[in-house]
Scaffold this active site. Structure first.
Site, PDB file in Angstrom:
ATOM      1  N   LYS A   1      11.417  38.649  72.143  1.00  0.00           N
ATOM      2  CA  LYS A   1      10.609  39.626  71.386  1.00  0.00           C
ATOM      3  C   LYS A   1      11.344  40.965  71.445  1.00  0.00           C
ATOM      4  CE  LYS A   1       7.736  42.585  71.022  1.00  0.00           C
ATOM      5  NZ  LYS A   1       8.121  43.828  70.330  1.00  0.00           N
TER       6      LYS A   1
ATOM      7  N   GLU B   1      12.925  45.303  84.481  1.00  0.00           N
ATOM      8  CA  GLU B   1      13.999  46.310  84.500  1.00  0.00           C
ATOM      9  C   GLU B   1      13.451  47.537  83.790  1.00  0.00           C
ATOM     10  OE1 GLU B   1      17.539  44.455  82.884  1.00  0.00           O
ATOM     11  OE2 GLU B   1      17.823  43.346  84.733  1.00  0.00           O
TER      12      GLU B   1
ATOM     13  N   CYS C   1      18.666  54.102  80.379  1.00  0.00           N
ATOM     14  CA  CYS C   1      17.804  53.995  81.563  1.00  0.00           C
ATOM     15  C   CYS C   1      18.513  54.504  82.814  1.00  0.00           C
ATOM     16  CB  CYS C   1      17.373  52.554  81.759  1.00  0.00           C
ATOM     17  SG  CYS C   1      18.761  51.416  81.941  1.00  0.00           S
TER      18      CYS C   1
ATOM     19  N   GLU D   1      10.546  60.433  83.475  1.00  0.00           N
ATOM     20  CA  GLU D   1      11.667  60.090  82.596  1.00  0.00           C
ATOM     21  C   GLU D   1      11.409  60.643  81.187  1.00  0.00           C
ATOM     22  OE1 GLU D   1      11.882  55.982  81.248  1.00  0.00           O
ATOM     23  OE2 GLU D   1      13.998  55.943  81.782  1.00  0.00           O
TER      24      GLU D   1
HETATM   25  P1  NAD Z   1       8.379  49.960  75.927  1.00  0.00           P
HETATM   26  O1  NAD Z   1       7.839  49.568  77.236  1.00  0.00           O
HETATM   27  O2  NAD Z   1       7.555  50.842  75.064  1.00  0.00           O
HETATM   28  O3  NAD Z   1       8.726  48.693  75.039  1.00  0.00           O
HETATM   29  C1  NAD Z   1       9.607  47.689  75.475  1.00  0.00           C
HETATM   30  C2  NAD Z   1       9.229  46.384  74.820  1.00  0.00           C
HETATM   31  O4  NAD Z   1       7.942  45.999  75.262  1.00  0.00           O
HETATM   32  C3  NAD Z   1       9.167  46.422  73.301  1.00  0.00           C
HETATM   33  O5  NAD Z   1       9.704  45.227  72.784  1.00  0.00           O
HETATM   34  C4  NAD Z   1       7.684  46.474  73.031  1.00  0.00           C
HETATM   35  O6  NAD Z   1       7.315  45.939  71.798  1.00  0.00           O
HETATM   36  C5  NAD Z   1       7.159  45.598  74.153  1.00  0.00           C
HETATM   37  N1  NAD Z   1       5.746  45.773  74.467  1.00  0.00           N
HETATM   38  C6  NAD Z   1       4.969  46.860  74.294  1.00  0.00           C
HETATM   39  N2  NAD Z   1       3.715  46.606  74.709  1.00  0.00           N
HETATM   40  C7  NAD Z   1       3.698  45.334  75.173  1.00  0.00           C
HETATM   41  C8  NAD Z   1       2.704  44.493  75.756  1.00  0.00           C
HETATM   42  N3  NAD Z   1       1.459  44.913  75.955  1.00  0.00           N
HETATM   43  N4  NAD Z   1       3.046  43.252  76.115  1.00  0.00           N
HETATM   44  C9  NAD Z   1       4.304  42.807  75.946  1.00  0.00           C
HETATM   45  N5  NAD Z   1       5.283  43.547  75.400  1.00  0.00           N
HETATM   46  C10 NAD Z   1       4.988  44.805  75.021  1.00  0.00           C
HETATM   47  O7  NAD Z   1       9.791  50.627  76.227  1.00  0.00           O
HETATM   48  P2  NAD Z   1      10.779  51.289  75.193  1.00  0.00           P
HETATM   49  O8  NAD Z   1      10.265  52.629  74.819  1.00  0.00           O
HETATM   50  O9  NAD Z   1      11.116  50.317  74.120  1.00  0.00           O
HETATM   51  O10 NAD Z   1      12.092  51.443  76.092  1.00  0.00           O
HETATM   52  C11 NAD Z   1      12.374  52.557  76.852  1.00  0.00           C
HETATM   53  C12 NAD Z   1      12.166  52.266  78.316  1.00  0.00           C
HETATM   54  O11 NAD Z   1      12.960  51.161  78.726  1.00  0.00           O
HETATM   55  C13 NAD Z   1      12.593  53.422  79.201  1.00  0.00           C
HETATM   56  O12 NAD Z   1      11.661  53.594  80.223  1.00  0.00           O
HETATM   57  C14 NAD Z   1      13.922  52.939  79.770  1.00  0.00           C
HETATM   58  O13 NAD Z   1      14.298  53.531  80.979  1.00  0.00           O
HETATM   59  C15 NAD Z   1      13.659  51.479  79.924  1.00  0.00           C
HETATM   60  N6  NAD Z   1      14.923  50.751  80.011  1.00  0.00           N
HETATM   61  C16 NAD Z   1      15.254  50.163  81.210  1.00  0.00           C
HETATM   62  C17 NAD Z   1      16.458  49.489  81.329  1.00  0.00           C
HETATM   63  C18 NAD Z   1      16.849  48.818  82.618  1.00  0.00           C
HETATM   64  O14 NAD Z   1      17.703  47.945  82.567  1.00  0.00           O
HETATM   65  N7  NAD Z   1      16.279  49.176  83.757  1.00  0.00           N
HETATM   66  C19 NAD Z   1      17.329  49.395  80.240  1.00  0.00           C
HETATM   67  C20 NAD Z   1      16.956  50.011  79.053  1.00  0.00           C
HETATM   68  C21 NAD Z   1      15.750  50.676  78.948  1.00  0.00           C
END
Ligand code: NAD
Length: 487
Positions: A181, A256, A289, A384
């Site tokens: 997804k 992650e 991240c 963040e």
């Molecule tokens: P997000 O949590 O808003 O979304 C991530 C994913 O989760 C998307 O595909 C979204 O559609 C899905 N999602 C949202 N609600 C959901 C639910 N209720 N159930 C299941 N899936 C759901 O995050 P974002 O804004 O897309 O990404 C940014 C974040 O990701 C930042 O906090 C960043 O630090 C983190 N990040 C971490 C890493 C790592 O490896 N540690 C790498 C990249 C990004």
């Protein structure tokens, strides 16, 4: 070309889900918008619980045959997927840049080759995967990595295909089937990956891609009783929601998440190197991240460090990410821009000083920003931002540096600039972080574990740690006696 195909910079992309080896459209769609100019790229199938259930059913049906496929054959197909990615690097790069606004040159030279490498690395790792037997009182203990089952992989928008394949490759190598997804702000390259995997001979149902808003389709995936693994990269609030949803079936999770990582600059550091590392934190418009967003600089060099940093940051070119000379592209979405500016304006209202930046620019661009006079317990230091916004604080002693570095709820990474190896060792031992870089940044061998502590994540992926997560480990204990009954 079907009515569901859009052309993105000359590349045909199917906007539907990929379920059980077929394209499936939803009744509704959502718009995919390019951060480069705010234009609508296309309308994408908007998944619901129905498509989520269909994708899990397809993954479940395909699982027994894929799990029984030999390691050599699984590895062969993964290499064929890598070949397909390499053939399409140019197409994948321009589509990804159009979708998420990250630099085209980075996609061409770094990100897409890494996508191919993700498949090759886990294909080769699979072939080497074995554990020495243990012996207890003459009994052999043999460890095996059994495929776990259908795996839901949920990914963010900041490095869409790289992060997706970092999960897809080990999950498929392990013998699991996958429901991917991708983030709703960047749905396109996951759809291209489905095409590439099918062309490489991956059987129907082994990789499924469902599109849509996480808030609408997420729960149906993460609470499904037939799902055996969930790997998520994204934000802390979403992770908590997923953990609650997965709890119903005790589905194992790998998380992650975000960070608020420090860059510690000691007076004994090569200051030019420290400044280079510092300016690198604006990469991908700060949407990384691992970014070291909190500069902690020893008092005696803080003024000189800041002067050199401002000079170097002033040389960065911000603009169209397709330009060869561009260093910083747009931020992903108007909502993200609003969030970034909200953080900055609240910090300034609380007394922070913007040494550079502190404001948005035309379109979806935010000026590279450095804030000083920030308190350790303030929002801008603790939360963040996920944009090109960095803070600078000073410290007087090594102990204070370590205390400030560890004083957030995150623990993803830390970067040290120091000329003293003993100090590096001493400080590293005290830092709470999944990765510590000394006098470097972002370099990492895929064999090493990757992940965060505290609110930065649960578990580690990478190398054999990925196989540990995606497999059910089995210990088979065999007695030296008893065979002769059948002899
Ligand atoms: P997000 O949590 O808003 O979304 C991530 C994913 O989760 C998307 O595909 C979204 O559609 C899905 N999602 C949202 N609600 C959901 C639910 N209720 N159930 C299941 N899936 C759901 O995050 P974002 O804004 O897309 O990404 C940014 C974040 O990701 C930042 O906090 C960043 O630090 C983190 N990040 C971490 C890493 C790592 O490896 N540690 C790498 C990249 C990004």
């Amino acid at each position: 070309m079907s009515e569901h195909t859009i052309t993105v910079a000359g590349v045909a992309v199917d906007t539907r889900h990929w379920i059980g080896g077929e394209r499936v459209a939803s009744a509704q769609t959502f718009p995919d918008v390019s951060p480069i100019d705010g234009s609508t790229i296309g309308e994408i199938s908007r998944g619901t619980g129905m498509e989520a259930a269909a994708a899990v059913a397809a993954a479940k049906a395909a699982f027994p045959a894929w799990a029984a496929t030999s390691r050599a054959e699984r590895a062969r197909i993964l290499h064929a997927i890598a070949d397909g990615v390499e053939k399409r690097i140019e197409e994948l790069s321009i589509v990804e840049t159009t979708d998420n606004g990250a630099l085209l040159r980075s996609h061409r030279r770094g990100v897409m080759p890494r996508v191919a490498h993700n498949f090759r690395f886990f294909a080769d790792g699979l072939l080497k995967l074995e554990h020495e037997d243990f012996e207890t009182r003459g009994h052999t203990n043999h460890v095996s990595w059994d495929p776990a089952g259908p795996s839901v992989l949920i990914t963010p928008w900041n490095a869409p295909l790289m992060l997706a394949t970092w999960k897809v490759a080990p999950a498929l190598a392990a013998g699991n089937t996958v429901i991917l997804k991708p983030a709703e702000w960047t749905p396109l390259t996951a759809s291209l990956l489905a095409d590439i995997a099918a062309e490489a001979g991956l059987p129907a149902g082994v990789l499924n891609v469902v599109q849509g808003y996480g808030s609408e389709i997420g729960d149906a995936l993460t609470s499904h009783p037939d799902v055996r693994r969930i790997s998520f990269t994204g934000s802390v609030p979403t992770a908590k929601r997923i953990a609650e949803s997965a709890a119903a079936n005790l589905t194992p999770l790998s998380l992650e998440l975000g960070g608020k990582s420090p860059l510690l600059v000691f007076a004994d550091a090569d200051l030019d190197l420290a400044v280079d590392l510092a300016v690198e934190q604006y990469d991908n418009a700060g949407q990384v991240c691992l970014a070291a967003t909190r500069f902690l600089v020893e008092e005696s060099v803080a003024e000189e460090f800041t002067r050199r940093f401002v000079e170097k940051a002033g040389q960065l070119t911000q603009g169209d990410p397709r330009g060869e000379a561009t260093d910083i592209g747009p931020n992903i979405h108007p909502l993200q821009l609003e969030k970034i500016d909200g953080f900055v304006q609240r910090a300034v209202a609380a007394g922070a000083r913007a040494v550079i930046g502190g404001h948005g620019k035309d379109g979806q661009y935010y000026a590279p920003t450095l804030l000083t006079a920030v308190a350790q317990d303030s929002e801008i230091v603790q939360e963040e931002v996920f944009g090109p916004v960095l803070t600078l604080q000073t410290f007087a002693t090594e102990d204070e540096a370590v205390r400030l570095a560890n004083d957030t709820r995150f623990g993803l990474a830390a970067t040290l600039a120091t000329g003293d190896p003993e100090r590096a060792e001493r400080v590293t031992a005290q830092l709470v972080a999944g990765t510590v870089w000394t006098n470097c940044f972002f370099v990492r061998d895929l064999q090493a574990p990757f992940g965060g502590s505290r609110h930065s994540g649960v578990g580690r992926e990478g190398g054999t740690w990925s196989f540990d997560f995606y497999c059910d480990l089995k210990n088979t204990v065999t007695s030296p006696n008893g065979w002769n009954n059948h002899g």
